[in-house]
Design a protein around this motif. Structure first.
Motif, PDB file in Angstrom:
ATOM      1  N   LEU A 196     -37.257 -10.339 -11.243  1.00 56.06           N
ATOM      2  CA  LEU A 196     -36.964 -11.594 -11.938  1.00 56.06           C
ATOM      3  C   LEU A 196     -35.519 -11.638 -12.423  1.00 56.06           C
ATOM      4  O   LEU A 196     -34.839 -12.655 -12.283  1.00 56.06           O
ATOM      5  N   TRP A 197     -35.045 -10.533 -13.005  1.00 53.61           N
ATOM      6  CA  TRP A 197     -33.702 -10.550 -13.602  1.00 53.61           C
ATOM      7  C   TRP A 197     -32.628 -10.795 -12.556  1.00 53.61           C
ATOM      8  O   TRP A 197     -31.669 -11.543 -12.799  1.00 53.61           O
ATOM      9  N   HIS A 198     -32.788 -10.202 -11.384  1.00 52.26           N
ATOM     10  CA  HIS A 198     -31.794 -10.406 -10.321  1.00 52.26           C
ATOM     11  C   HIS A 198     -31.833 -11.842  -9.799  1.00 52.26           C
ATOM     12  O   HIS A 198     -30.790 -12.440  -9.514  1.00 52.26           O
ATOM     13  N   ARG A 199     -33.032 -12.407  -9.718  1.00 53.18           N
ATOM     14  CA  ARG A 199     -33.157 -13.777  -9.247  1.00 53.18           C
ATOM     15  C   ARG A 199     -32.623 -14.778 -10.279  1.00 53.18           C
ATOM     16  O   ARG A 199     -31.996 -15.779  -9.926  1.00 53.18           O
ATOM     17  N   LEU A 200     -32.902 -14.516 -11.559  1.00 56.49           N
ATOM     18  CA  LEU A 200     -32.345 -15.387 -12.596  1.00 56.49           C
ATOM     19  C   LEU A 200     -30.823 -15.312 -12.603  1.00 56.49           C
ATOM     20  O   LEU A 200     -30.137 -16.332 -12.754  1.00 56.49           O
ATOM     21  N   ALA A 201     -30.293 -14.103 -12.450  1.00 60.37           N
ATOM     22  CA  ALA A 201     -28.834 -13.939 -12.419  1.00 60.37           C
ATOM     23  C   ALA A 201     -28.238 -14.727 -11.259  1.00 60.37           C
ATOM     24  O   ALA A 201     -27.223 -15.435 -11.429  1.00 60.37           O
ATOM     25  N   ARG A 202     -28.863 -14.627 -10.104  1.00 61.12           N
ATOM     26  CA  ARG A 202     -28.357 -15.365  -8.933  1.00 61.12           C
ATOM     27  C   ARG A 202     -28.420 -16.869  -9.167  1.00 61.12           C
ATOM     28  O   ARG A 202     -27.497 -17.612  -8.822  1.00 61.12           O
ATOM     29  N   GLY A 203     -29.507 -17.332  -9.792  1.00 61.68           N
ATOM     30  CA  GLY A 203     -29.640 -18.751 -10.084  1.00 61.68           C
ATOM     31  C   GLY A 203     -28.608 -19.231 -11.095  1.00 61.68           C
ATOM     32  O   GLY A 203     -28.043 -20.321 -10.960  1.00 61.68           O
ATOM     33  N   LEU A 204     -28.349 -18.431 -12.115  1.00 65.08           N
ATOM     34  CA  LEU A 204     -27.376 -18.822 -13.146  1.00 65.08           C
ATOM     35  C   LEU A 204     -25.962 -18.869 -12.572  1.00 65.08           C
ATOM     36  O   LEU A 204     -25.161 -19.738 -12.938  1.00 65.08           O
ATOM     37  N   VAL A 205     -25.647 -17.956 -11.664  1.00 63.58           N
ATOM     38  CA  VAL A 205     -24.346 -18.008 -10.987  1.00 63.58           C
ATOM     39  C   VAL A 205     -24.260 -19.289 -10.157  1.00 63.58           C
ATOM     40  O   VAL A 205     -23.233 -19.978 -10.160  1.00 63.58           O
ATOM     41  N   ARG A 206     -25.344 -19.603  -9.484  1.00 60.12           N
ATOM     42  CA  ARG A 206     -25.391 -20.834  -8.679  1.00 60.12           C
ATOM     43  C   ARG A 206     -25.193 -22.073  -9.532  1.00 60.12           C
ATOM     44  O   ARG A 206     -24.512 -23.027  -9.126  1.00 60.12           O
ATOM     45  N   GLU A 207     -25.790 -22.092 -10.729  1.00 60.43           N
ATOM     46  CA  GLU A 207     -25.767 -23.275 -11.591  1.00 60.43           C
ATOM     47  C   GLU A 207     -24.687 -23.204 -12.665  1.00 60.43           C
ATOM     48  O   GLU A 207     -24.736 -23.956 -13.630  1.00 60.43           O
ATOM     49  N   ARG A 208     -23.706 -22.347 -12.519  1.00 59.37           N
ATOM     50  CA  ARG A 208     -22.717 -22.120 -13.583  1.00 59.37           C
ATOM     51  C   ARG A 208     -22.037 -23.409 -14.051  1.00 59.37           C
ATOM     52  O   ARG A 208     -21.702 -23.550 -15.225  1.00 59.37           O
ATOM     53  N   ASP A 209     -21.827 -24.346 -13.138  1.00 58.07           N
ATOM     54  CA  ASP A 209     -21.105 -25.572 -13.495  1.00 58.07           C
ATOM     55  C   ASP A 209     -21.975 -26.614 -14.190  1.00 58.07           C
ATOM     56  O   ASP A 209     -21.456 -27.621 -14.678  1.00 58.07           O
ATOM     57  N   THR A 210     -23.285 -26.386 -14.222  1.00 57.84           N
ATOM     58  CA  THR A 210     -24.180 -27.350 -14.879  1.00 57.84           C
ATOM     59  C   THR A 210     -24.808 -26.792 -16.153  1.00 57.84           C
ATOM     60  O   THR A 210     -25.608 -27.471 -16.798  1.00 57.84           O
ATOM     61  N   LEU A 211     -24.475 -25.558 -16.515  1.00 60.67           N
ATOM     62  CA  LEU A 211     -25.000 -24.978 -17.751  1.00 60.67           C
ATOM     63  C   LEU A 211     -24.469 -25.751 -18.959  1.00 60.67           C
ATOM     64  O   LEU A 211     -23.272 -25.998 -19.076  1.00 60.67           O
ATOM     65  N   ARG A 212     -25.380 -26.129 -19.859  1.00 65.91           N
ATOM     66  CA  ARG A 212     -24.988 -26.814 -21.082  1.00 65.91           C
ATOM     67  C   ARG A 212     -24.766 -25.789 -22.191  1.00 65.91           C
ATOM     68  O   ARG A 212     -25.061 -24.608 -22.033  1.00 65.91           O
ATOM     69  N   VAL A 213     -24.277 -26.273 -23.319  1.00 62.22           N
ATOM     70  CA  VAL A 213     -23.938 -25.349 -24.405  1.00 62.22           C
ATOM     71  C   VAL A 213     -25.162 -24.567 -24.881  1.00 62.22           C
ATOM     72  O   VAL A 213     -25.086 -23.354 -25.134  1.00 62.22           O
ATOM     73  N   THR A 214     -26.317 -25.228 -24.966  1.00 58.80           N
ATOM     74  CA  THR A 214     -27.539 -24.524 -25.387  1.00 58.80           C
ATOM     75  C   THR A 214     -27.958 -23.499 -24.339  1.00 58.80           C
ATOM     76  O   THR A 214     -28.421 -22.405 -24.682  1.00 58.80           O
ATOM     77  N   ASP A 215     -27.801 -23.847 -23.070  1.00 56.41           N
ATOM     78  CA  ASP A 215     -28.145 -22.913 -21.996  1.00 56.41           C
ATOM     79  C   ASP A 215     -27.305 -21.638 -22.099  1.00 56.41           C
ATOM     80  O   ASP A 215     -27.816 -20.521 -21.968  1.00 56.41           O
ATOM     81  N   VAL A 216     -26.008 -21.807 -22.328  1.00 56.34           N
ATOM     82  CA  VAL A 216     -25.111 -20.654 -22.405  1.00 56.34           C
ATOM     83  C   VAL A 216     -25.482 -19.751 -23.580  1.00 56.34           C
ATOM     84  O   VAL A 216     -25.554 -18.523 -23.443  1.00 56.34           O
ATOM     85  N   SER A 217     -25.752 -20.351 -24.733  1.00 58.93           N
ATOM     86  CA  SER A 217     -26.091 -19.531 -25.904  1.00 58.93           C
ATOM     87  C   SER A 217     -27.420 -18.809 -25.708  1.00 58.93           C
ATOM     88  O   SER A 217     -27.576 -17.651 -26.118  1.00 58.93           O
ATOM     89  N   HIS A 218     -28.401 -19.474 -25.068  1.00 64.50           N
ATOM     90  CA  HIS A 218     -29.680 -18.819 -24.777  1.00 64.50           C
ATOM     91  C   HIS A 218     -29.480 -17.616 -23.858  1.00 64.50           C
ATOM     92  O   HIS A 218     -30.053 -16.542 -24.073  1.00 64.50           O
ATOM     93  N   CYS A 219     -28.678 -17.802 -22.812  1.00 67.71           N
ATOM     94  CA  CYS A 219     -28.451 -16.721 -21.852  1.00 67.71           C
ATOM     95  C   CYS A 219     -27.727 -15.545 -22.492  1.00 67.71           C
ATOM     96  O   CYS A 219     -28.086 -14.379 -22.283  1.00 67.71           O
TER      97      CYS A 219
END
Length: 288
Positions: A196-219
């Protein structure tokens, strides 16, 4: 305004009305007498509590979802009754209604230590976990992650849900990815499917330009506790870049999560000068 007829067969309709009442300035009527939004919620709660014995599974779930979404979460009579009704009807619930109950009940502080309720819900979700779609999986996880007893005592549940989230990871939005990162990080690492962690990491890299401020703080706050991703430079570069991009939108609670999380990652703490400059500006601005 519409007349509410709160007989037992129409209770679900009344509860659906709560979804509108909770965010609407309209006045509703019961027996032709005008009711404010708050009074309508109280009246509907009273009728539901009196007729819980007659509610089937779908209406129990609709009641849980409706009242929780309306923020009506402090009525012990209503919520203790809904807990008992949900346990009674659990065998008739499908993934949609189970998801409604997991997310709705998790918003009710007085039920977070109701072990019988959460034991019943977790046992009902487990056999059907592979039928949960991506949004349902993340919603169930988000609800269960608020329950301390589930976090510490259900390894099979977390292993199963993390495997399901992993399967859905390629279609998760930035917000759902960050929710999963934050929620799964609350469980003991040994309970979680490591893929899961590797897949989430890959997804977050993919979505880096759409992460909102709350998303970044959660991560930042969640992933800093996960050994499997601490050495993932691509992930942390993406999160740091996103944090710089959204830094002008940060409130103090976002800043606190970001500082605490990023400071726990050695390569970020020592090498991300643009990040720390941006966070320093946030701190200066918010402390005025």
């Amino acid at each position: 305004c519409p007349r509410i007829v709160l007989t037992a067969p129409n209770l679900a309709r009344a509860v659906r009305l709560c979804r509108r009442v909770s965010s609407s300035p309209e006045t509703f009527c019961s027996d032709n007498a005008p009711l404010s939004a708050e009074a309508a919620l109280g009246y509907a709660a009273d009728r539901v509590a009196l007729n819980l014995a007659y509610l089937p599974a779908a209406d129990v779930a609709d009641s849980v979802g409706g009242f929780a979404k309306a923020g009506y979460t402090s009525d012990p009579r209503l919520w203790r009754g809904l807990s008992i009704a949900a346990q009674r009807e659990i065998s008739g619930m499908d993934p949609t209604t189970l998801c409604q109950c997991a997310t709705g009940f998790s918003k009710v502080p007085l039920l977070l230590d109701d072990r019988a309720l959460w034991d019943a819900l977790s046992k009902a979700v487990l056999p059907d976990a592979q039928r949960l779609n991506s949004v349902q999986t993340c919603s169930v996880v988000h609800g269960f992650a608020k329950v301390p007893w589930l976090l510490q005592n259900q390894p099979e549940l977390w292993a199963t849900l993390s495997a399901q989230a992993s399967r859905h990871s390629d279609v998760l939005t930035a917000t759902l990815l960050s929710m999963c990162a934050a929620d799964f990080s609350k469980a003991p690492p040994s309970f979680i499917n490591r893929d899961l962690w590797h897949r989430l990491a890959r997804g977050l890299v993919r979505e880096r330009d759409t992460l909102r401020v709350t998303d970044v703080s959660h991560c930042a706050a969640g992933l800093c506790r996960i050994p499997d991703v601490l050495q993932n430079s691509e992930l942390w570069n993406a999160l740091c870049g996103a944090a710089v991009r959204v830094s002008t939108e940060m409130e103090l609670y976002h800043l606190a999560s970001c500082v605490r999380g990023f400071a726990a990652v050695p390569e970020v703490r020592e090498g991300q000068h643009r990040l720390w400059e941006a966070l320093g500006k946030v701190a200066a601005r918010r402390s005025r």
